[in-house]
Write a protein that holds these residues in place. Sequence first.
Motif, PDB file in Angstrom:
ATOM      1  N   ASN A  44     -11.676  11.232  -7.584  1.00 47.84           N
ATOM      2  CA  ASN A  44     -11.244  12.375  -6.785  1.00 47.84           C
ATOM      3  C   ASN A  44     -10.207  11.928  -5.749  1.00 47.84           C
ATOM      4  OD1 ASN A  44     -11.464  15.068  -6.564  1.00 47.84           O
ATOM      5  ND2 ASN A  44     -13.025  15.005  -4.934  1.00 47.84           N
ATOM      6  N   THR A  45      -9.470  10.884  -6.107  1.00 50.08           N
ATOM      7  CA  THR A  45      -8.557  10.271  -5.132  1.00 50.08           C
ATOM      8  C   THR A  45      -7.139  10.144  -5.683  1.00 50.08           C
ATOM      9  OG1 THR A  45      -9.018   8.066  -5.967  1.00 50.08           O
ATOM     10  CG2 THR A  45     -10.392   8.828  -4.126  1.00 50.08           C
ATOM     11  N   ILE A  46      -6.223   9.874  -4.738  1.00 47.59           N
ATOM     12  CA  ILE A  46      -4.862   9.489  -5.124  1.00 47.59           C
ATOM     13  C   ILE A  46      -4.709   8.042  -4.668  1.00 47.59           C
ATOM     14  CG2 ILE A  46      -2.401   9.917  -4.782  1.00 47.59           C
ATOM     15  CD1 ILE A  46      -3.317  12.847  -4.008  1.00 47.59           C
ATOM     16  N   HIS A  47      -4.358   7.179  -5.612  1.00 49.69           N
ATOM     17  CA  HIS A  47      -4.254   5.748  -5.319  1.00 49.69           C
ATOM     18  C   HIS A  47      -2.798   5.311  -5.539  1.00 49.69           C
ATOM     19  CE1 HIS A  47      -5.326   1.492  -5.298  1.00 49.69           C
ATOM     20  NE2 HIS A  47      -4.515   1.366  -6.360  1.00 49.69           N
ATOM     21  N   ILE A  73       4.909  10.610  -1.048  1.00 49.16           N
ATOM     22  CA  ILE A  73       4.389  10.434  -2.418  1.00 49.16           C
ATOM     23  C   ILE A  73       3.039  11.142  -2.550  1.00 49.16           C
ATOM     24  CG2 ILE A  73       3.856   8.717  -4.237  1.00 49.16           C
ATOM     25  CD1 ILE A  73       6.798   8.720  -3.052  1.00 49.16           C
ATOM     26  N   ILE A  74       2.206  11.029  -1.513  1.00 49.91           N
ATOM     27  CA  ILE A  74       0.915  11.749  -1.550  1.00 49.91           C
ATOM     28  C   ILE A  74       1.188  13.261  -1.576  1.00 49.91           C
ATOM     29  CG2 ILE A  74      -1.242  12.223  -0.288  1.00 49.91           C
ATOM     30  CD1 ILE A  74      -1.279   9.360  -1.154  1.00 49.91           C
ATOM     31  N   PHE A  75       2.191  13.693  -0.802  1.00 53.42           N
ATOM     32  CA  PHE A  75       2.569  15.117  -0.791  1.00 53.42           C
ATOM     33  C   PHE A  75       2.908  15.582  -2.218  1.00 53.42           C
ATOM     34  CE2 PHE A  75       6.066  18.135  -0.966  1.00 53.42           C
ATOM     35  CZ  PHE A  75       5.592  19.199  -0.208  1.00 53.42           C
ATOM     36  N   LEU A  76       3.713  14.786  -2.906  1.00 51.51           N
ATOM     37  CA  LEU A  76       4.112  15.151  -4.275  1.00 51.51           C
ATOM     38  C   LEU A  76       2.893  15.194  -5.193  1.00 51.51           C
ATOM     39  CD1 LEU A  76       7.352  12.992  -4.609  1.00 51.51           C
ATOM     40  CD2 LEU A  76       7.228  15.490  -4.794  1.00 51.51           C
ATOM     41  N   ALA A  77       2.037  14.181  -5.052  1.00 54.20           N
ATOM     42  CA  ALA A  77       0.851  14.122  -5.913  1.00 54.20           C
ATOM     43  C   ALA A  77      -0.009  15.363  -5.699  1.00 54.20           C
ATOM     44  CB  ALA A  77       0.072  12.849  -5.603  1.00 54.20           C
ATOM     45  N   GLN A  78      -0.277  15.680  -4.422  1.00 51.49           N
ATOM     46  CA  GLN A  78      -1.123  16.854  -4.130  1.00 51.49           C
ATOM     47  C   GLN A  78      -0.481  18.127  -4.652  1.00 51.49           C
ATOM     48  OE1 GLN A  78      -1.486  16.583   0.137  1.00 51.49           O
ATOM     49  NE2 GLN A  78      -3.443  15.486   0.038  1.00 51.49           N
ATOM     50  N   THR A  91      -3.344   7.785 -10.265  1.00 54.59           N
ATOM     51  CA  THR A  91      -3.063   6.391  -9.929  1.00 54.59           C
ATOM     52  C   THR A  91      -1.561   6.205 -10.066  1.00 54.59           C
ATOM     53  OG1 THR A  91      -5.154   5.744 -10.864  1.00 54.59           O
ATOM     54  CG2 THR A  91      -3.538   4.010 -10.594  1.00 54.59           C
ATOM     55  N   ILE A  92      -0.932   5.721  -8.994  1.00 52.25           N
ATOM     56  CA  ILE A  92       0.534   5.620  -8.976  1.00 52.25           C
ATOM     57  C   ILE A  92       0.925   4.188  -8.642  1.00 52.25           C
ATOM     58  CG2 ILE A  92       2.631   6.427  -7.775  1.00 52.25           C
ATOM     59  CD1 ILE A  92       0.962   8.974  -7.020  1.00 52.25           C
TER      60      ILE A  92
END
Length: 318
Positions: A44-47, A73-78, A91-92
Amino acid sequence: MKSIASAPAKVILFGEHFIVYGGKAILCAINKRITVESKLSDSNTIHIDSDIGIITVPKNQLIEDIDIRFRPIIFLAQKILRQFNSDSGLTISIRSEIPAGVGLGSSSACCVAAASSISGLFTSYSKEDILRLALEAEKTIFENASGADTTSCTFGGILEYTKQGIQRLDMYPKFQIVIANSRIIHTTSQVVERVKKFKQKNIEEFSKLCHNEAILIDQAVDALKNNNIEVLGEKMIENQSHLQRIGVSNQTLDSMINLTKNVSHGAKITGAGDGGCIIALVDDSNLQKTLQALSEYECFPTKIDMSGVEQKTIHDNS
Ligand code: PMV
């Protein structure tokens, strides 16, 4: 399945600072890239794993609470996970050939590559869509980002940029650019502020410099279209004298430029100045000599990148 995208760095060939006062700037993408690889995960995470550090955050973490280095990058992922109603985590991995903080557009290139890589897990966006997403991400840390760097990293090639708009120059350059890094980190906003003070103190001279810079850039665009390297080099030398006059060069940068004087076609700082990089115009005839002249600095040859952002999807069984 994973999605891999890369985007090029950029240099400003002409017009930095004067563009702030309504002038034109010429940017070009170079063949040093940042590569972003994304994969959906069961967590449930962004890594993010990158050259500048590692971070793992809950998918719904408030964007303002995220370390500024990773925020876009977290903004884009979300945003992209939400857009496609995905329950997965991400996972990035980010790998860069671009030195950071020295005016080569590393953060724009990273936003562009990340927008393309993450969205590539779900769909195939146009470059215009990638640009829009990347710019939105960049604005989470640089509210006033002009979009020039982001456009250059998305589309590649050479761009004419004014506050009214951005236009790609239709040409295939025969020259190369040597970049040398002073390793002095600069803060663009501080240098821009100092130039503003110079302008206020020297109103007439500044207006004359803006006028001369505009003429110089028109001549440089003609030289670019005709691949006239000699004239292009002369215009770079002339542009550097304008930048010296407004106080954005310094002893280190001047001496780096001086080292290339008898070997390259012309050289100047690129970007805000005060530090960062210089660029020297070369072709096959003087590339090695120029690299040699600058060998006490981190320096490397670059070609113009004509392709901009590139993305591919790799399926697990391929
Ligand atoms: O060094 P960079 O890539 O941040 O370039 C800044 C360019 C300026 O003209 C000095 C500022 C601007 O916003 O155009």
